[in-house]
Motif scaffolding. Structure first.
Motif, mmCIF file in Angstrom:
data_model
loop_
_atom_site.group_PDB
_atom_site.id
_atom_site.type_symbol
_atom_site.label_atom_id
_atom_site.label_comp_id
_atom_site.label_asym_id
_atom_site.label_seq_id
_atom_site.Cartn_x
_atom_site.Cartn_y
_atom_site.Cartn_z
ATOM 1 N N ALA A 190 -5.439 -11.564 4.600
ATOM 2 C CA ALA A 190 -4.992 -10.678 4.167
ATOM 3 C C ALA A 190 -5.171 -9.037 4.369
ATOM 4 O O ALA A 190 -4.331 -7.774 4.052
ATOM 5 N N ALA A 191 -5.858 -8.763 4.057
ATOM 6 C CA ALA A 191 -6.498 -7.285 3.759
ATOM 7 C C ALA A 191 -6.418 -6.621 4.907
ATOM 8 O O ALA A 191 -6.735 -5.357 5.656
ATOM 9 N N TYR A 192 -6.853 -7.591 6.625
ATOM 10 C CA TYR A 192 -7.063 -7.130 7.244
ATOM 11 C C TYR A 192 -5.823 -7.360 8.862
ATOM 12 O O TYR A 192 -6.095 -6.008 9.647
ATOM 13 N N GLU A 193 -5.154 -8.125 8.400
ATOM 14 C CA GLU A 193 -4.444 -7.939 9.171
ATOM 15 C C GLU A 193 -3.157 -6.840 10.318
ATOM 16 O O GLU A 193 -3.275 -6.226 10.904
ATOM 17 N N ARG A 194 -2.513 -5.803 9.290
ATOM 18 C CA ARG A 194 -1.849 -5.034 9.091
ATOM 19 C C ARG A 194 -2.933 -3.391 9.446
ATOM 20 O O ARG A 194 -2.811 -3.148 11.030
ATOM 21 N N PRO A 195 -4.350 -3.346 8.942
ATOM 22 C CA PRO A 195 -4.963 -2.537 9.600
ATOM 23 C C PRO A 195 -5.307 -2.607 11.029
ATOM 24 O O PRO A 195 -5.529 -1.883 11.788
ATOM 25 N N LEU A 196 -6.014 -4.033 11.139
ATOM 26 C CA LEU A 196 -6.669 -4.078 12.277
ATOM 27 C C LEU A 196 -5.546 -4.425 13.249
ATOM 28 O O LEU A 196 -5.749 -3.875 14.940
ATOM 29 N N ARG A 197 -4.235 -4.689 12.856
ATOM 30 C CA ARG A 197 -3.274 -4.551 14.069
ATOM 31 C C ARG A 197 -3.014 -3.555 14.484
ATOM 32 O O ARG A 197 -2.853 -2.330 15.788
ATOM 33 N N ALA A 198 -2.914 -2.051 13.769
ATOM 34 C CA ALA A 198 -2.461 -0.768 13.614
ATOM 35 C C ALA A 198 -3.649 -0.108 14.798
ATOM 36 O O ALA A 198 -3.678 0.914 16.009
ATOM 37 N N ALA A 199 -5.063 -0.096 14.356
ATOM 38 C CA ALA A 199 -5.963 0.010 14.690
ATOM 39 C C ALA A 199 -6.335 -0.148 16.486
ATOM 40 O O ALA A 199 -6.794 0.251 17.341
ATOM 41 N N LEU A 200 -5.902 -1.283 16.874
ATOM 42 C CA LEU A 200 -5.486 -2.166 18.212
ATOM 43 C C LEU A 200 -4.833 -1.458 19.146
ATOM 44 O O LEU A 200 -5.449 -0.718 20.359
ATOM 45 N N ALA A 201 -3.296 -1.198 18.634
ATOM 46 C CA ALA A 201 -2.826 -0.213 18.975
ATOM 47 C C ALA A 201 -2.605 1.042 19.106
ATOM 48 O O ALA A 201 -2.971 1.505 20.208
ATOM 49 N N GLU A 202 -3.922 1.694 18.331
ATOM 50 C CA GLU A 202 -4.353 3.035 18.631
ATOM 51 C C GLU A 202 -5.132 2.935 19.712
ATOM 52 O O GLU A 202 -5.205 4.086 20.082
ATOM 53 N N HIS A 203 -6.484 2.273 19.117
ATOM 54 C CA HIS A 203 -7.460 2.617 20.441
ATOM 55 C C HIS A 203 -6.825 1.689 21.655
ATOM 56 O O HIS A 203 -7.897 2.332 22.564
ATOM 57 N N LEU A 204 -5.958 0.945 22.118
ATOM 58 C CA LEU A 204 -5.980 0.488 23.343
ATOM 59 C C LEU A 204 -4.740 0.916 23.615
ATOM 60 O O LEU A 204 -4.983 -0.022 24.827
ATOM 61 N N GLY A 205 -3.931 1.428 23.101
ATOM 62 C CA GLY A 205 -2.657 2.310 23.988
ATOM 63 C C GLY A 205 -2.272 1.437 24.566
ATOM 64 O O GLY A 205 -1.704 0.136 23.541
ATOM 65 N N ASN A 206 -1.642 1.041 25.618
ATOM 66 C CA ASN A 206 -0.548 0.554 26.064
ATOM 67 C C ASN A 206 -0.679 -1.140 26.936
ATOM 68 O O ASN A 206 -0.210 -2.194 26.670
ATOM 69 N N ARG A 207 -2.475 -1.786 25.925
ATOM 70 C CA ARG A 207 -3.000 -2.860 26.861
ATOM 71 C C ARG A 207 -2.750 -3.870 25.778
ATOM 72 O O ARG A 207 -2.553 -3.068 24.771
ATOM 73 N N ASP A 208 -2.370 -5.037 26.218
ATOM 74 C CA ASP A 208 -1.602 -5.827 25.301
ATOM 75 C C ASP A 208 -2.733 -6.639 24.740
ATOM 76 O O ASP A 208 -3.969 -7.365 25.002
ATOM 77 N N ALA A 209 -2.677 -7.068 23.455
ATOM 78 C CA ALA A 209 -3.810 -7.449 22.465
ATOM 79 C C ALA A 209 -3.081 -8.144 21.857
ATOM 80 O O ALA A 209 -2.397 -6.850 21.247
#
Length: 313
Positions: free
Chosen positions: A15-34
């Motif tokens: 519950a604590a990690y879901e949103r920040p982890l998804r946001a951080a992955l989108a930021e660092h991986l750019g257009n890469r699907d993850a």
């Protein structure tokens, strides 16, 4: 191909990690699907975000696994898992983890340096007009010069303390007199007024603070342990406190946690127990560190914090 990242930490952590982890992955991986999930077919998983309180103990089915990224700085509960053959990375470059440790260590060093306890609890209303020495007159020894130890040592040095540091292998940190190896431990502790333990738990560091090494400290020295419980010989510590060889021990970590209610540390007037709160992994900053490390791996760069299995950290 979509990267599948399995979040395999404690059930309450998602519950604590879901949103920040998804946001951080989108930021660092750019257009890469993850996608980051809490359940997936093992053969589809590329990375595992892990904590030792996880339900996952057998890594064998994860045949596509590129790395396991530990949410904690300590890896002693997973490093010996023989089913884990993929690279293992401990938590580093987490500014929240580092800042929390610096604040806790600095606060407790200053507490003992300034003699705050005598003023906070003063039932006899004594007016003892005796100022404490300046930081430049105190020697603080930091055992462990990883990211956390170096940051704490630097903060204390910036306050004026004479800081010595010791590590298993030679390090260089501005403002800290650094020594290493078995031969460097005694001169690091010799005459130190305060010792802070920030080593990992490995066969070579267990009971590093024992009757022999306590004897090297200044009479009435203070022990502060936010590292690992196994770094301290509990019986030797209690004996030194009883004899007055040590004046106080502030302990945040223990061999058994939670610390059993019957343990003598709880009732000892020269021991302060804090409930493993010196530095907690915080979801917002830890998520950024995890995502950045995955991006490094995907770019073909070395993982930060990759664990040396032989050394244990």
């Amino acid at each position: 191909m979509t990267l599948t990242i399995l979040f395999a930490a404690g059930a309450d952590s998602w519950a604590a990690y879901e949103r920040p982890l998804r946001a951080a992955l989108a930021e660092h991986l750019g257009n890469r699907d993850a996608e980051v999930v809490t359940d997936a077919a093992p053969e589809s998983v590329d990375y595992i975000v892990y904590a030792p309180d996880s339900w996952l103990s057998d890594f064998t089915p994860y045949t596509r696994l590129k790395a396991v990224l530990n949410l904690w700085a300590g890896v002693e509960n997973v490093v010996s898992n023989r089913t884990l053959t993929a690279p293992l990375a401990r938590m580093v470059d987490d500014e929240g983890l580092t800042q929390g440790m610096v604040e806790w260590v600095t606060g407790h060093v200053l507490r003992h340096h300034l003699g705050m306890d005598a003023h906070i609890v003063n039932p006899d209303r004594r007016w003892d007009h005796q100022p404490p020495p300046l930081a430049t007159e105190r020697t603080v020894a930091i055992l462990g010069l990883g990211a956390l130890g170096a940051a704490c040592g630097t903060a204390l040095s910036d306050l004026g303390f004479r800081v010595r540091g010791w590590s298993r292998s030679q390090k260089g940190v501005p403002g800290i007199s650094c020594r290493a190896g078995e031969e460097g431990l005694a001169p690091t502790l010799d005459g130190a007024d305060i010792v802070v333990l920030l080593l990992p738990d490995t066969p070579g560091t267990r009971c590093v603070l024992n009757a022999r090494s306590i004897a090297w400290l200044a009479p009435g020295a203070v022990v502060i342990n936010p590292g690992r419980g196994a770094l301290v010989d509990d019986d030797a510590l209690l004996a030194a406190l009883e004899s007055g060889r040590l004046s106080h021990a502030t302990l945040d970590v223990f061999r058994t946690e939670p610390l059993p209610r019957e343990h003598p540390f709880w009732a000892h007037e020269r021991v302060t127990v804090t409930p493993h709160i010196a530095s907690e992994t915080r979801a917002s900053s830890a998520a950024r560190a995890i995502a950045a490390n995955i991006a490094r791996a995907e770019a073909g760069r070395p993982l930060k914090g990759r664990v040396d299995r032989a050394a244990g950290y």
